[in-house]
Design a protein around this motif. Structure first.
Motif, PDB file in Angstrom:
ATOM      1  N   MET A  51      39.826  42.973  35.803  1.00 55.36           N
ATOM      2  CA  MET A  51      41.077  43.541  35.319  1.00 55.36           C
ATOM      3  C   MET A  51      42.169  43.599  36.389  1.00 55.36           C
ATOM      4  O   MET A  51      43.341  43.402  36.109  1.00 55.36           O
ATOM      5  CB  MET A  51      40.824  44.942  34.757  1.00 55.36           C
ATOM      6  CG  MET A  51      39.832  44.966  33.596  1.00 55.36           C
ATOM      7  SD  MET A  51      40.282  43.859  32.238  1.00 55.36           S
ATOM      8  CE  MET A  51      41.822  44.615  31.696  1.00 55.36           C
ATOM      9  N   GLU A  52      41.818  43.869  37.639  1.00 54.64           N
ATOM     10  CA  GLU A  52      42.818  44.047  38.693  1.00 54.64           C
ATOM     11  C   GLU A  52      42.744  42.907  39.708  1.00 54.64           C
ATOM     12  O   GLU A  52      42.821  43.129  40.914  1.00 54.64           O
ATOM     13  CB  GLU A  52      42.592  45.396  39.386  1.00 54.64           C
ATOM     14  CG  GLU A  52      42.607  46.608  38.466  1.00 54.64           C
ATOM     15  CD  GLU A  52      43.980  46.859  37.846  1.00 54.64           C
ATOM     16  OE1 GLU A  52      44.982  46.396  38.447  1.00 54.64           O
ATOM     17  OE2 GLU A  52      44.045  47.500  36.786  1.00 54.64           O
ATOM     18  N   TRP A  53      42.631  41.681  39.217  1.00 48.59           N
ATOM     19  CA  TRP A  53      42.460  40.559  40.127  1.00 48.59           C
ATOM     20  C   TRP A  53      43.673  40.327  41.020  1.00 48.59           C
ATOM     21  O   TRP A  53      43.555  39.785  42.133  1.00 48.59           O
ATOM     22  CB  TRP A  53      42.138  39.282  39.351  1.00 48.59           C
ATOM     23  CG  TRP A  53      43.233  38.816  38.427  1.00 48.59           C
ATOM     24  CD1 TRP A  53      43.396  39.135  37.121  1.00 48.59           C
ATOM     25  CD2 TRP A  53      44.306  37.941  38.768  1.00 48.59           C
ATOM     26  NE1 TRP A  53      44.512  38.525  36.604  1.00 48.59           N
ATOM     27  CE2 TRP A  53      45.089  37.778  37.603  1.00 48.59           C
ATOM     28  CE3 TRP A  53      44.689  37.280  39.934  1.00 48.59           C
ATOM     29  CZ2 TRP A  53      46.238  36.982  37.581  1.00 48.59           C
ATOM     30  CZ3 TRP A  53      45.829  36.480  39.911  1.00 48.59           C
ATOM     31  CH2 TRP A  53      46.586  36.343  38.740  1.00 48.59           C
ATOM     32  N   GLN A  54      44.858  40.730  40.568  1.00 49.19           N
ATOM     33  CA  GLN A  54      46.051  40.551  41.414  1.00 49.19           C
ATOM     34  C   GLN A  54      45.974  41.388  42.683  1.00 49.19           C
ATOM     35  O   GLN A  54      46.524  41.024  43.720  1.00 49.19           O
ATOM     36  CB  GLN A  54      47.324  40.924  40.640  1.00 49.19           C
ATOM     37  CG  GLN A  54      47.613  40.038  39.447  1.00 49.19           C
ATOM     38  CD  GLN A  54      47.062  40.612  38.160  1.00 49.19           C
ATOM     39  OE1 GLN A  54      46.113  41.401  38.187  1.00 49.19           O
ATOM     40  NE2 GLN A  54      47.657  40.257  37.033  1.00 49.19           N
ATOM     41  N   ARG A  91      35.307  40.318  32.563  1.00 47.11           N
ATOM     42  CA  ARG A  91      36.718  40.230  32.937  1.00 47.11           C
ATOM     43  C   ARG A  91      37.025  41.056  34.185  1.00 47.11           C
ATOM     44  O   ARG A  91      36.550  42.187  34.327  1.00 47.11           O
ATOM     45  CB  ARG A  91      37.606  40.686  31.783  1.00 47.11           C
ATOM     46  CG  ARG A  91      39.095  40.420  32.031  1.00 47.11           C
ATOM     47  CD  ARG A  91      39.905  40.505  30.778  1.00 47.11           C
ATOM     48  NE  ARG A  91      41.266  40.063  31.007  1.00 47.11           N
ATOM     49  CZ  ARG A  91      42.196  39.947  30.064  1.00 47.11           C
ATOM     50  NH1 ARG A  91      41.885  40.237  28.801  1.00 47.11           N
ATOM     51  NH2 ARG A  91      43.408  39.520  30.355  1.00 47.11           N
ATOM     52  N   TYR A  99      46.320  33.276  34.102  1.00 44.75           N
ATOM     53  CA  TYR A  99      46.571  34.275  33.062  1.00 44.75           C
ATOM     54  C   TYR A  99      45.549  35.400  33.108  1.00 44.75           C
ATOM     55  O   TYR A  99      45.897  36.577  33.028  1.00 44.75           O
ATOM     56  CB  TYR A  99      46.558  33.609  31.681  1.00 44.75           C
ATOM     57  CG  TYR A  99      46.705  34.586  30.538  1.00 44.75           C
ATOM     58  CD1 TYR A  99      47.928  35.180  30.263  1.00 44.75           C
ATOM     59  CD2 TYR A  99      45.604  34.919  29.742  1.00 44.75           C
ATOM     60  CE1 TYR A  99      48.066  36.093  29.227  1.00 44.75           C
ATOM     61  CE2 TYR A  99      45.728  35.825  28.712  1.00 44.75           C
ATOM     62  CZ  TYR A  99      46.947  36.413  28.451  1.00 44.75           C
ATOM     63  OH  TYR A  99      47.072  37.322  27.428  1.00 44.75           O
ATOM     64  N   SER A 100      44.254  35.047  33.222  1.00 41.85           N
ATOM     65  CA  SER A 100      43.205  36.062  33.327  1.00 41.85           C
ATOM     66  C   SER A 100      42.039  35.502  34.127  1.00 41.85           C
ATOM     67  O   SER A 100      41.889  34.283  34.275  1.00 41.85           O
ATOM     68  CB  SER A 100      42.730  36.533  31.943  1.00 41.85           C
ATOM     69  OG  SER A 100      42.132  35.482  31.222  1.00 41.85           O
ATOM     70  N   VAL A 101      41.204  36.417  34.634  1.00 41.18           N
ATOM     71  CA  VAL A 101      40.087  36.041  35.509  1.00 41.18           C
ATOM     72  C   VAL A 101      38.803  36.665  34.968  1.00 41.18           C
ATOM     73  O   VAL A 101      38.767  37.860  34.645  1.00 41.18           O
ATOM     74  CB  VAL A 101      40.336  36.528  36.955  1.00 41.18           C
ATOM     75  CG1 VAL A 101      39.127  36.235  37.840  1.00 41.18           C
ATOM     76  CG2 VAL A 101      41.593  35.878  37.527  1.00 41.18           C
ATOM     77  N   TRP A 102      37.744  35.853  34.887  1.00 44.43           N
ATOM     78  CA  TRP A 102      36.441  36.305  34.394  1.00 44.43           C
ATOM     79  C   TRP A 102      35.380  35.919  35.413  1.00 44.43           C
ATOM     80  O   TRP A 102      35.236  34.740  35.753  1.00 44.43           O
ATOM     81  CB  TRP A 102      36.121  35.658  33.045  1.00 44.43           C
ATOM     82  CG  TRP A 102      37.094  36.024  31.975  1.00 44.43           C
ATOM     83  CD1 TRP A 102      38.378  35.555  31.824  1.00 44.43           C
ATOM     84  CD2 TRP A 102      36.878  36.948  30.919  1.00 44.43           C
ATOM     85  NE1 TRP A 102      38.966  36.133  30.734  1.00 44.43           N
ATOM     86  CE2 TRP A 102      38.069  36.990  30.152  1.00 44.43           C
ATOM     87  CE3 TRP A 102      35.787  37.735  30.524  1.00 44.43           C
ATOM     88  CZ2 TRP A 102      38.208  37.790  29.023  1.00 44.43           C
ATOM     89  CZ3 TRP A 102      35.906  38.530  29.404  1.00 44.43           C
ATOM     90  CH2 TRP A 102      37.106  38.562  28.664  1.00 44.43           C
ATOM     91  N   THR A 116      47.714  29.672  32.469  1.00 39.10           N
ATOM     92  CA  THR A 116      48.844  29.933  31.575  1.00 39.10           C
ATOM     93  C   THR A 116      49.089  28.794  30.595  1.00 39.10           C
ATOM     94  O   THR A 116      49.743  28.987  29.573  1.00 39.10           O
ATOM     95  CB  THR A 116      50.123  30.183  32.399  1.00 39.10           C
ATOM     96  OG1 THR A 116      50.326  29.096  33.318  1.00 39.10           O
ATOM     97  CG2 THR A 116      50.010  31.480  33.198  1.00 39.10           C
ATOM     98  N   ARG A 169      40.769  26.506  30.620  1.00 37.13           N
ATOM     99  CA  ARG A 169      39.771  27.400  31.212  1.00 37.13           C
ATOM    100  C   ARG A 169      38.963  26.584  32.211  1.00 37.13           C
ATOM    101  O   ARG A 169      38.332  25.586  31.845  1.00 37.13           O
ATOM    102  CB  ARG A 169      38.852  27.973  30.121  1.00 37.13           C
ATOM    103  CG  ARG A 169      39.585  28.813  29.070  1.00 37.13           C
ATOM    104  CD  ARG A 169      38.671  29.175  27.908  1.00 37.13           C
ATOM    105  NE  ARG A 169      38.227  27.997  27.182  1.00 37.13           N
ATOM    106  CZ  ARG A 169      38.926  27.417  26.198  1.00 37.13           C
ATOM    107  NH1 ARG A 169      40.098  27.915  25.826  1.00 37.13           N
ATOM    108  NH2 ARG A 169      38.442  26.347  25.589  1.00 37.13           N
TER     109      ARG A 169
END
Length: 235
Positions: A164-167, A162, A221-224, A181, A185
């Motif tokens: 965590m600070e992709w933004q 993951r 929503y999240s980045v991996w 969102t 995936r």
């Protein structure tokens, strides 16, 4: 043969020579959880148990099928694990190997394709797979579709970590699994969107038959990050 999940759990604890309290602590269960259990483990608790004891046969625990322990081969990997199949190729040596949970979910290469496992279906651990250089928190999932072929063909298993600070910092140019969102995936090589880098990213495919597309950051929503890949080569 013990008839319930509770009875099989107690048998496994006795086999390991643990006290029930020790077993519950290692699985992050509350004291007395097993003795008060009626039907079985919830998805999260089951994941805790299988992660704490990767040698435990999930089918035996849940259904009483097979043996208590997974059959081991070679360097200790499970014979029921996907990587134990000789038709899979991996890129690690035996040192610095960590067991990583293989989840039942998948990621798709196509921007408009549906996942085989939908957003409302529960996640659980299928198996534990060995990866060189893996760290705590990494997971493994399957790739579906051919837009990332030949680098990540359909059916390949990806090791994910993951971001965590992709933004703040995306790390453009690498391949990522993006959790959107709407629950989808997708697997894409993410690069900078020249026209509007603050609000969009550019999602590229490896397969030239699939065009690049801009994706609004607000849909992510999240980045991996894809760290490693196990590739099925056939027989």
């Amino acid at each position: 043969m013990p008839e319930s999940i509770k009875e099989r759990t107690i048998e496994f604890v006795k086999y390991k020579g643990f006290s029930m309290k020790t077993f519950e602590q290692r699985c992050n269960l509350s004291t007395g959880y097993v003795t008060s259990m009626r039907k079985g483990f919830g998805p999260e608790k089951l994941n805790n148990v299988l992660m704490a004891f990767p040698e435990l046969n999930r089918d035996w625990l849940l259904y009483g099928e097979g043996e208590m322990l997974k059959e081991t081969i070679g360097n200790g990997t499970s014979s029921s694990a996907i990587v134990s199949d000789k038709s899979f190729r991996t890129y690690f040596k035996e040192e610095n190997v960590r067991m990583v949970p293989l989840l039942n979910i998948d990621s798709v290469g196509g921007m408009h394709s549906s996942n085989e496992v939908g957003e409302y279906e529960p996640e659980f651990i299928l198996d534990m797979l060995p990866f060189k250089g893996a760290i705590q928190g990494d997971v493994a999932i399957k790739e579906t579709g051919d837009s990332m072929s030949p680098r990540i063909p359909s059916g390949a298993i990806m090791l994910l970590r993951r971001v965590m600070e992709w933004q703040e910092y995306f790390g453009y140019g690498h391949v990522f699994v993006l959790v959107l969102t709407d629950g989808r995936r997708i697997t894409k090589r993410v690069t900078k969107c020249i026209e509007n880098p603050r609000e969009y990213v550019l999602c590229e495919s490896i397969n030239p038959a699939y065009p690049s597309e801009e994706l609004p950051k607000k849909m992510i929503y999240s980045v991996w990050k894809v760290i490693d890949v196990l590739v099925h080569e056939g027989y």
